[in-house]
Scaffold this motif. Structure first.
Motif, PDB file in Angstrom:
ATOM      1  N   ALA A 116      -7.972   0.393   1.506  1.00  0.00           N
ATOM      2  CA  ALA A 116      -7.108   0.483   2.689  1.00  0.00           C
ATOM      3  C   ALA A 116      -6.940   1.933   3.111  1.00  0.00           C
ATOM      4  O   ALA A 116      -7.146   2.859   2.332  1.00  0.00           O
ATOM      5  N   THR A 117      -6.540   2.086   4.367  1.00  0.00           N
ATOM      6  CA  THR A 117      -6.175   3.384   4.913  1.00  0.00           C
ATOM      7  C   THR A 117      -4.837   3.222   5.619  1.00  0.00           C
ATOM      8  O   THR A 117      -4.657   2.293   6.409  1.00  0.00           O
ATOM      9  N   ALA A 176       0.828  -1.209   0.000  1.00  0.00           N
ATOM     10  CA  ALA A 176       0.000   0.000   0.000  1.00  0.00           C
ATOM     11  C   ALA A 176       0.861   1.258   0.000  1.00  0.00           C
ATOM     12  O   ALA A 176       0.463   2.290  -0.556  1.00  0.00           O
ATOM     13  N   PHE A 177       2.053   1.182   0.592  1.00  0.00           N
ATOM     14  CA  PHE A 177       2.924   2.358   0.615  1.00  0.00           C
ATOM     15  C   PHE A 177       3.380   2.741  -0.788  1.00  0.00           C
ATOM     16  O   PHE A 177       3.527   3.916  -1.105  1.00  0.00           O
ATOM     17  N   VAL A 178       3.611   1.751  -1.639  1.00  0.00           N
ATOM     18  CA  VAL A 178       4.013   2.026  -3.023  1.00  0.00           C
ATOM     19  C   VAL A 178       2.979   2.935  -3.690  1.00  0.00           C
ATOM     20  O   VAL A 178       3.323   3.911  -4.352  1.00  0.00           O
ATOM     21  N   ILE A 179       1.723   2.604  -3.498  1.00  0.00           N
ATOM     22  CA  ILE A 179       0.644   3.375  -4.126  1.00  0.00           C
ATOM     23  C   ILE A 179       0.452   4.707  -3.403  1.00  0.00           C
ATOM     24  O   ILE A 179       0.354   5.763  -4.020  1.00  0.00           O
ATOM     25  N   GLY A 180       0.423   4.663  -2.077  1.00  0.00           N
ATOM     26  CA  GLY A 180       0.211   5.871  -1.283  1.00  0.00           C
ATOM     27  C   GLY A 180       1.325   6.882  -1.393  1.00  0.00           C
ATOM     28  O   GLY A 180       1.104   8.086  -1.222  1.00  0.00           O
ATOM     29  N   LEU A 188      -6.843   4.560   0.086  1.00  0.00           N
ATOM     30  CA  LEU A 188      -6.732   3.883  -1.198  1.00  0.00           C
ATOM     31  C   LEU A 188      -8.109   3.340  -1.552  1.00  0.00           C
ATOM     32  O   LEU A 188      -8.732   2.657  -0.735  1.00  0.00           O
ATOM     33  N   THR A 189      -8.578   3.682  -2.747  1.00  0.00           N
ATOM     34  CA  THR A 189      -9.866   3.197  -3.242  1.00  0.00           C
ATOM     35  C   THR A 189      -9.681   2.763  -4.690  1.00  0.00           C
ATOM     36  O   THR A 189      -8.747   3.206  -5.367  1.00  0.00           O
TER      37      THR A 189
END
Length: 140
Positions: free
Chosen positions: A127-128, A51-55, A118-119
């Motif tokens: 995710a948040t 998720a960090f990659v995207i965030g 993330l949506t």
């Protein structure tokens, strides 16, 4: 400019969505040394920290906000946690938005908490991530 409570609520959307690919998931799992078979194949899901990659694409917008005046050489990433509605899957197209939730001062250090949502591009929650940055504005 110093950070203050008026900055709470500022939102930073990533430039464009992120298309999650099987190979990107596998490469990330390999990079973190996780051989879990769930991270491979046609129905791959991503490791939780993916998720960090995207965030990070939304974080980039926050860090580049000229009004905040942050300097990368004066930032320490303090803490991060993830809460999932469902796993990130190969084939997902994901949008990311970072929002400043809290700011406080500790001497010359500005502590900035932000939340990245993330949506899917259709709006389905995934995710948040809640994160903390410490920024030292004192002269080096």
């Amino acid at each position: 400019m110093t950070i203050d409570a008026t900055m709470v609520g500022r939102e930073y959307a990533a430039a464009g969505s992120y298309q999650v690919g099987r190979e990107k998931i596998r490469e990330f799992a390999d990079a973190i040394g996780d051989g879990n078979p769930a991270y491979r194949g046609d129905d791959a899901i991503a490791p939780p920290t993916f998720a960090f990659v995207i965030g990070s694409r939304a974080l980039e917008q926050l860090l580049n906000d000229a009004e905040l005046g942050l300097r990368l050489d004066r930032i320490v990433h303090g803490a991060q946690k993830f809460a999932y509605t469902r796993p990130i899957k190969a084939g997902d197209e994901i949008a990311a938005t970072a929002t400043i939730t809290t700011v406080r001062k500790a001497g010359p250090v500005e502590v900035i908490m932000y939340e990245t949502t993330l949506t899917t591009v259709a709006g389905e929650p995934i995710a948040t991530a809640t994160s903390t940055l410490s920024h030292n504005r004192a002269d080096a």
